[in-house]
Design a protein around this motif. Structure first.
Motif, mmCIF file in Angstrom:
data_model
loop_
_atom_site.group_PDB
_atom_site.id
_atom_site.type_symbol
_atom_site.label_atom_id
_atom_site.label_comp_id
_atom_site.label_asym_id
_atom_site.label_seq_id
_atom_site.Cartn_x
_atom_site.Cartn_y
_atom_site.Cartn_z
ATOM 1 N N ASP A 115 0.871 -1.179 0.000
ATOM 2 C CA ASP A 115 0.000 0.000 0.000
ATOM 3 C C ASP A 115 0.904 1.224 0.000
ATOM 4 O O ASP A 115 1.630 1.468 0.967
ATOM 5 C CB ASP A 115 -0.894 -0.025 1.242
ATOM 6 N N LEU A 169 0.247 3.844 2.860
ATOM 7 C CA LEU A 169 0.746 3.415 4.172
ATOM 8 C C LEU A 169 2.261 3.230 4.181
ATOM 9 O O LEU A 169 2.883 3.172 5.238
ATOM 10 C CB LEU A 169 0.080 2.096 4.589
ATOM 11 N N ARG A 216 3.925 0.530 3.274
ATOM 12 C CA ARG A 216 4.327 -0.787 3.772
ATOM 13 C C ARG A 216 3.571 -1.885 3.041
ATOM 14 O O ARG A 216 2.538 -1.645 2.411
ATOM 15 C CB ARG A 216 4.066 -0.901 5.265
#
Length: 196
Positions: free
Chosen positions: A114, A117, A119
């Protein structure tokens, strides 16, 4: 005998889940998904003993093309990156007796990232075993009826479909799933009567 039947049933179920004819339809709902990086590596792959040869470059090109074909259709606002590692393969060779009827198989590991995000979405890559689609050509052994390129394209398209299935099993990763359907205006009674 029961083991053979169970194995055949399991394989039939796996193949049924990889119908790639849906590429002509609207893509399955993945919310705000948009494909960012499409990374495929094949440096650790192993080739089965009775298999046609295929290079790292051939697998990388084949899988990247299939992933772009399936996921490039999404136009969401949130970037996701796919990392795919080819672990092993067996491409059914030509000239094997019909009794053996070898099947082509591909094993990959998938990581979904993602971008927002920053990560990956799972601790460990997801391992996926990909079988060739059943058809009149593959029933007698795809090595007898298809070129290596056709077999690789078949496996790669099925791999992309199974990656999509895996993602659809994790809707929490994709904000906005179902919103497009909910945003559609409801038909009025007059429209329903007119259509009926």
């Amino acid at each position: 005998m029961i083991r053979k039947f169970a194995a055949l049933a399991l394989m039939a179920l796996a193949v049924a889940c990889t119908d790639v004819s849906d590429l002509n339809e609207a893509p399955a709902d993945l919310g705000d998904f948009r494909l960012g990086h499409n990374v495929v590596v094949a440096s650790k792959m192993r080739q089965a003993a009775l298999s046609r040869s295929a290079s790292e470059e051939e697998w990388v090109d084949s899988l990247k093309t299939a992933i772009d074909e399936r996921f490039g259709r999404y136009e969401g606002d949130r970037l996701y990156h796919l990392g795919v590692s080819v672990e092993g393969f067996s491409i059914a060779p030509p000239g094997v007796p019909l009794v053996a009827s070898p099947k082509s198989i591909l094993i990959i590991r998938v990581t979904v990232w993602d971008d927002a995000l920053g990560r990956k979405l799972t601790d460990e890559p997801k391992q996926i075993t990909v079988f060739e689609s059943l058809s009149g050509e593959t029933l007698v052994g795809s090595g007898l009826t298809q070129s290596k390129e056709q077999q690789m394209r078949n496996l790669s398209r099925n791999a992309a479909k199974l990656i999509q299935n895996y993602m659809l099993q994790n809707p929490e990763w994709f904000p906005g799933i179902g919103e497009a359907e909910a945003a559609k205006p409801e038909e009025t009674v007059e429209e329903e009567v007119a259509e009926g």
